[in-house]
Design an enzyme around this catalytic site. Structure first.
Site, PDB file in Angstrom:
ATOM      1  N   GLY A  56      31.136  41.340  21.744  1.00  0.00           N
ATOM      2  CA  GLY A  56      31.409  42.424  21.122  1.00  0.00           C
ATOM      3  C   GLY A  56      32.567  42.495  20.002  1.00  0.00           C
ATOM      4  O   GLY A  56      32.779  41.352  19.146  1.00  0.00           O
ATOM      5  N   ASP A 115      39.373  34.470  34.749  1.00  0.00           N
ATOM      6  CA  ASP A 115      39.692  35.855  34.824  1.00  0.00           C
ATOM      7  C   ASP A 115      41.124  36.188  34.009  1.00  0.00           C
ATOM      8  O   ASP A 115      42.079  35.961  34.591  1.00  0.00           O
ATOM      9  CB  ASP A 115      39.761  36.195  36.256  1.00  0.00           C
ATOM     10  CG  ASP A 115      40.104  37.849  36.811  1.00  0.00           C
ATOM     11  OD1 ASP A 115      40.123  38.532  35.893  1.00  0.00           O
ATOM     12  OD2 ASP A 115      40.398  37.935  37.831  1.00  0.00           O
ATOM     13  N   TYR A 243      33.572  60.479  27.125  1.00  0.00           N
ATOM     14  CA  TYR A 243      34.498  59.471  26.982  1.00  0.00           C
ATOM     15  C   TYR A 243      35.832  59.639  26.692  1.00  0.00           C
ATOM     16  O   TYR A 243      36.719  59.422  27.501  1.00  0.00           O
ATOM     17  CB  TYR A 243      33.669  58.781  25.697  1.00  0.00           C
ATOM     18  CG  TYR A 243      34.329  57.360  25.132  1.00  0.00           C
ATOM     19  CD1 TYR A 243      33.547  56.250  25.875  1.00  0.00           C
ATOM     20  CD2 TYR A 243      35.483  57.118  24.543  1.00  0.00           C
ATOM     21  CE1 TYR A 243      34.281  55.033  25.487  1.00  0.00           C
ATOM     22  CE2 TYR A 243      35.847  55.877  24.393  1.00  0.00           C
ATOM     23  CZ  TYR A 243      35.250  54.783  24.719  1.00  0.00           C
ATOM     24  OH  TYR A 243      35.849  53.485  24.506  1.00  0.00           O
TER      25      TYR A 243
END
Length: 404
Positions: A56, A115, A243
């Site tokens: 993205g 992570d 949202y």
């Protein structure tokens, strides 16, 4: 080396495998579509840290940073390696392709698979900045969308919840049946309850971004004038209930409040700054999970066509503003706005009109469904022009080696 023909197998918008060659071509296409810099970046380039670099807007931030600003530094993502039964995740293959580009450009960019929420990853990054990049970080771009986060300080694991706040929300959404035929459904999402808001804010708010800044500042690694940007989204009134006014919106509000706090602290400490960058709509692996977003994005493309601004062009503009190649333009709340093309009144009015008219029978004439389907498939390396999907490809592509 394992080679096989990879067919797209999916459950809804989730694909079970990814295509290495398609992912590589996609990265190359993004690179070519990124505007050329006004001048060739000289010298070693600024040191940057991209958190969430494999997909993205984070991937766009990495590629645009390389091309527009000549960055070097570290890119962090969390991806799964290939196995005997499954390919690697698409982000794994995109990272390998991005590393090839960085080497070809002569830029020292280290790719870490770990992570981002863990203190161990933060310490590993800090060590690399100290040893390999002169102990001085110029930029940090934060682009993390995750379903859950474990707080290193407490060991508590929090989970993201996609719900409206205050009352149930009923909205239209777009799905495709097993034959690929589009269907517009109405779905109702129950309101947040219990600690749903707090859970979502703990994952998607500004806590981890601030923890990164605290960790790096504690090691004395922030350069004079250090700049950090967290990527965010506001979106349309059509999707606001689930949202921007929902649990995710509460997390985004927390992220923006964190930016204001960090901006004050960094200004006082190193003459630096912190901002959020409000990006426009895009088809991403995280956005397709949100009710209504798929339909909205398809309708937006139906209205704008090629006027939809892809992430790579938006992030090229962001890097220009961060580096001073273009003036820093913020709104009244200190946010960089890259979503004006999407939220223009005439565009939103046209999308709203189509939204009201959208049914299973009419949606094909209102939304660009072919584009939307292809965009979803391209997230996993399929439907990429120039790729022969009948040819066997190697799936055990190695993660980039940063010891060289």
């Amino acid at each position: 080396m394992t080679e096989r023909v990879i067919d797209p197998r999916n459950r809804g918008f989730l694909f079970l495998d990814s295509h290495p060659a398609g992912c590589r071509h996609l990265v190359a296409d993004m690179w070519r579509s990124c505007p050329e810099p006004t001048g060739v970046p000289e010298g070693a380039g600024p040191v940057a840290l991209i958190i969430g670099s494999s997909a993205g807007y984070g991937l766009a931030a990495t590629l645009a940073g390389l091309k527009r600003a000549g960055i070097r530094g570290i890119a962090v993502s969390f991806e799964k390696a290939p196995t005997e039964r499954r390919t690697a995740t698409a982000g794994w293959y995109r990272t390998a392709a991005t590393a090839e580009l960085a080497r070809a450009e002569g830029r020292d960019l280290v790719f870490l698979n770990g992570d981002a929420f863990s203190d161990a990853t933060k310490e590993q990054v800090a060590d690399l900045i100290e040893r390999r990049f002169g102990g001085s970080l110029d930029y940090l771009v934060y682009s993390v969308a995750a379903p859950r986060r474990t707080d290193p300080a407490t060991g508590t694991t929090y989970a993201t919840v996609l719900k409206p706040i205050g009352r149930a929300d009923r909205t239209k959404t777009l799905v495709f049946d097993d034959r690929g035929a589009p269907e517009v459904r109405e779905v109702e999402t129950a309101p947040a309850e219990g600690d749903d808001v707090e859970q979502t804010v703990a994952v998607m708010g500004g806590a981890d971004w601030e923890r990164w800044i605290d960790h790096l500042a504690g090691r004395g690694l922030l350069a004079a004038g250090f700049t950090t940007a967290a990527l965010t989204y506001i979106g349309s009134p059509l999707t606001a209930a689930i949202y921007r006014q929902g649990t995710i919106g509460a997390a985004k509000a927390h992220l923006e409040a964190t930016a204001r706090s960090l901006n004050e602290r960094l200004g006082a400490a190193v003459g630096g700054r912190a901002v959020t960058s409000v990006n426009g709509a895009a088809v991403t692996q995280s956005s397709t999970a949100i009710p209504g977003i798929a339909l909205y994005t398809g309708l937006l493309r139906g209205v704008l066509g090629a006027g939809v601004v892809p992430p790579i062009r938006q992030l090229a503009e962001l890097w220009d503003q961060l580096t001073g190649a273009a003036p820093l333009a913020t709104d009244d709340e200190g946010r960089i706005r890259l979503d004006g093309w999407e939220l223009a009144d005439d565009v939103q009015a046209a999308v709203a009109q189509r939204w009201e008219a959208a049914t299973t029978a009419t949606v094909a004439g209102l939304a660009d469904l072919d584009w939307f389907r292809a965009e979803v498939e391209r997230l996993y390396g399929f439907s990429v022009p120039g790729v022969d999907y009948t040819t066997a490809v190697a799936t055990d592509v190695p993660w980039p080696d940063h010891t060289r």
